[in-house]
Design a protein around this motif. Sequence first.
Motif, PDB file in Angstrom:
ATOM      1  N   ASN A  60      58.000 116.941  17.864  1.00 58.71           N
ATOM      2  CA  ASN A  60      58.901 117.431  18.903  1.00 58.71           C
ATOM      3  C   ASN A  60      60.073 116.486  19.126  1.00 58.71           C
ATOM      4  N   GLU A 118      54.536 122.403  16.081  1.00 56.63           N
ATOM      5  CA  GLU A 118      55.617 122.085  17.011  1.00 56.63           C
ATOM      6  C   GLU A 118      56.989 122.381  16.411  1.00 56.63           C
ATOM      7  N   THR A 122      59.491 124.962  18.329  1.00 57.12           N
ATOM      8  CA  THR A 122      60.851 124.600  18.713  1.00 57.12           C
ATOM      9  C   THR A 122      61.874 125.476  17.998  1.00 57.12           C
ATOM     10  N   LYS A 350      59.913 120.248  25.091  1.00 51.04           N
ATOM     11  CA  LYS A 350      58.620 120.394  24.432  1.00 51.04           C
ATOM     12  C   LYS A 350      57.973 119.036  24.156  1.00 51.04           C
TER      13      LYS A 350
END
Length: 419
Positions: A60, A118, A122, A350
């Motif tokens: 992230n 992740e 995103t 995030k």
Amino acid sequence: MEGKHTQQQLHIVSWAYWLSTFCEGATRILIPLYFYSLGMKVTKIAFLFVCYELCGLLANMSSGFVLNRGGYKRTFLGALFLHTLASAGYLFVPWLGVGMMLLVWVGMLRAMRGVAKELLKTTSSAYIKHLQTNHLQSHWLLGGKDSAKGIGLLAGGVMLSLIGFVGAFGFLTIASLVALIMAGGRVGDVREQKTVSFQQFSHVETRMKLLAAARALLYAGRDMWLVLALPIYLSNMGISKVNVGAILAAGLITFGLIQPISGWWVKQRWTLGAYTIKDPWLYERVLFVSCVALAGVPIMMLFYGQSLLAAIILIVLYNVISGLATAPHNDLQMRFAQSNRASIDIAFYKTISQLGKIGAVFLSGLLYQHWGLEGCLWVSFFSLLLSGILGIWVAVLSKRTPQAQRFLKKYVYSPQKTR
């Protein structure tokens, strides 16, 4: 990207993302139940989840910059490829014994999957930021992925009972490969106009920082007892693997369905003749109330969780309220992100929220080992209360923005309201 082509892009991104979350849902039930049946300690199983979340955090932190520099398509397809490799790696687990080699290998695979998940999350959110035509589309994307994960939980329990650990991951490898092929030739690319550096992480708007911290505590309140402690607790009650998966799946599917409905319901205005029954609400106003309501469920679980029927009802109830509590985050993270640096702002959100997952999973293993499910539930309760308090702060800051002032003027102080 406009019109029909834009909708096609949204569908491709959504379906590929949902397939990957289906695989992740199955993995979340396969790993704790399979390794617990081999005699692995709960703290070691928790370590595997910490590897997953920690590498997700690192992903992230860099995902916004990868998206900004390399483009959305390259990042999305690379994450799907990594996800497929991680699924295939589990096929070798039965030949590694039950010692340190197994722990290292599975820890590495969990780390790889954490990075892939992740990056996918995103990238999908950034795609939605650029492609969505109304605020409900973000709810459908994020709510749909939770329903897909819930179906994966159920499928994981069924596959573990019917075709075993290797057969289950063989199926998941094929599913991940299908997602990669489906997206490979059809997903479009988006490139942001502004090139940013790591220093941009410090320039995130205050509201986004507070929203991220509130989401971290919301995640902590959930993962403290639902991810690791609850499956083992239910298994110790004598419930079969299939039924454990079914119970968790029922809750998560409910959560996924409630999110988009909540997004629609919050913005509805209901009238009866000349009287207004319900005005549209600001998402910021929902943050505190929903978190306080959610905090009541772990307390009820402390008193009634010994009954299987009561536990199932409370698990579903938690996910219903959690869907309402999460819906504002789905919209606000998109709204607070600046268009010329959306990937950076969303990646920051995030990254911070991921910290809640890491802390919760790590602590849940220790708490369950020493104090059982009760210890996990108490910490969950306090995490949710703190999340609600931060929600009040977000609401106060948002009232000062021009968008909030226009909303208040149109709906709260409208002539119809003063009749």
